[in-house]
Design a protein around this motif. Sequence first.
Motif, PDB file in Angstrom:
ATOM      1  N   SER A 163       0.830  -1.203   0.000  1.00 37.93           N
ATOM      2  CA  SER A 163       0.000   0.000   0.000  1.00 37.93           C
ATOM      3  C   SER A 163       0.864   1.252   0.000  1.00 37.93           C
ATOM      4  O   SER A 163       0.584   2.219  -0.723  1.00 37.93           O
ATOM      5  N   TRP A 164       1.918   1.242   0.810  1.00 36.61           N
ATOM      6  CA  TRP A 164       2.840   2.388   0.805  1.00 36.61           C
ATOM      7  C   TRP A 164       3.474   2.551  -0.568  1.00 36.61           C
ATOM      8  O   TRP A 164       3.604   3.674  -1.072  1.00 36.61           O
ATOM      9  N   TYR A 167       0.748   4.087  -2.961  1.00 38.63           N
ATOM     10  CA  TYR A 167       0.452   5.497  -2.709  1.00 38.63           C
ATOM     11  C   TYR A 167       1.647   6.385  -3.067  1.00 38.63           C
ATOM     12  O   TYR A 167       1.465   7.521  -3.535  1.00 38.63           O
ATOM     13  N   SER A 171       1.638   9.325  -6.351  1.00 39.22           N
ATOM     14  CA  SER A 171       1.931  10.757  -6.200  1.00 39.22           C
ATOM     15  C   SER A 171       3.240  11.158  -6.874  1.00 39.22           C
ATOM     16  O   SER A 171       3.695  12.284  -6.700  1.00 39.22           O
ATOM     17  N   SER A 229      -0.125   1.497  -9.658  1.00 36.93           N
ATOM     18  CA  SER A 229      -0.785   1.956  -8.425  1.00 36.93           C
ATOM     19  C   SER A 229      -2.309   1.846  -8.445  1.00 36.93           C
ATOM     20  O   SER A 229      -2.898   1.240  -7.542  1.00 36.93           O
ATOM     21  N   LEU A 233      -4.442  -0.770  -5.977  1.00 41.33           N
ATOM     22  CA  LEU A 233      -5.313  -0.301  -4.902  1.00 41.33           C
ATOM     23  C   LEU A 233      -6.761  -0.744  -5.104  1.00 41.33           C
ATOM     24  O   LEU A 233      -7.441  -1.148  -4.148  1.00 41.33           O
TER      25      LEU A 233
END
Length: 351
Positions: A163-164, A167, A171, A229, A233
Amino acid sequence: MSTAVDAPEAVSAPSPSRRTAGRTGGRTTGLVVGKLLRLLSLLVATVVGIFVLLSYSPVDPVQAYVGADSAALSAEQKAQIAERWGLDDPPLERFGAWAGNLLQGDWGTSQVYGEPVLDVIGERFMASLALMALAWIFSGVLGFILGLVAGARQGRLTDRVLSWFAYTLASSPTFWVGLLLLYVFAVQLQWAPVCCAGPIGALPGEVSLLERLHHLVLPALTLSVVGVSPVLLHTRHATIEALASDQVSFARSQGEKLPGLVLHRVVRNAAAPALMLQFASVGELFGGAVLAEQVFTYPGLGEATTTAAMRQDVPLLMGISIITAVLIFVGNALGDVAHRAVAPQTKEVGA
């Protein structure tokens, strides 16, 4: 004496299967017509919007066309260039002339490359298609697998790390990722070439398939890493929901283990939103390809788009915009079809 009464003739009613087939055929025709009308409206809005933006841009089209040598040109030479490309005509007149030629099959001539627009697009489209197709497949497969793993390991170290990772990449700008990969793998480790679609100085016909793939690796990896990503997710979320369902809870009570649950009861439910999202990401993929091709000096459609925008090449930019709009529309339509194929219970809204 009894009189025989003729029985009324039976009126044959259409069978339920025929009625169903008729309704299905009518609904399909309506959907196709609706899609075509949406595509037409999208194309009209795209070309009008781009032409208006270019027409009222503060950039001098003659100076953008000539480049750094514009200061050495006389007023008469600049007037000749403007007359040659119709840059001194009113915007509405130029748009009407371009649209009329387009309806006759003439896409115009690129001001920068001096070639027909379709030839310029055709030469660069295959290079960009190879780049985007490789990145699209890799990001979709990797994002789906990692999303299944993260959802199945919800709350654990694997889930937190993935997840890190997702994310952070979501970005990260495409050009920054490209520059980082370029510095590490091309400059420091020297595992990949710095630029171009083949060895510098080699003619396109002299470049082998292995050399093309070698030059394609870093740009495709840049797009893939950025595109992982959203799929990761969304798949993670779908996996968590599927594992929390009553059906899976019942299977757990029967002794079925987690790998079997994910393989037999989660993959199909998670694949539908992942496929729809992946097909719908064609527009973002093209936008990322524009930046990636600039970083790696890759001669594709994205590089031609940047050149056309910077040099005010209206015919080329309009042609690329039409092709791009069609690709994005087709990608969204294919995503809808794929979603229905994986999840047949999905119904058309308003059907």
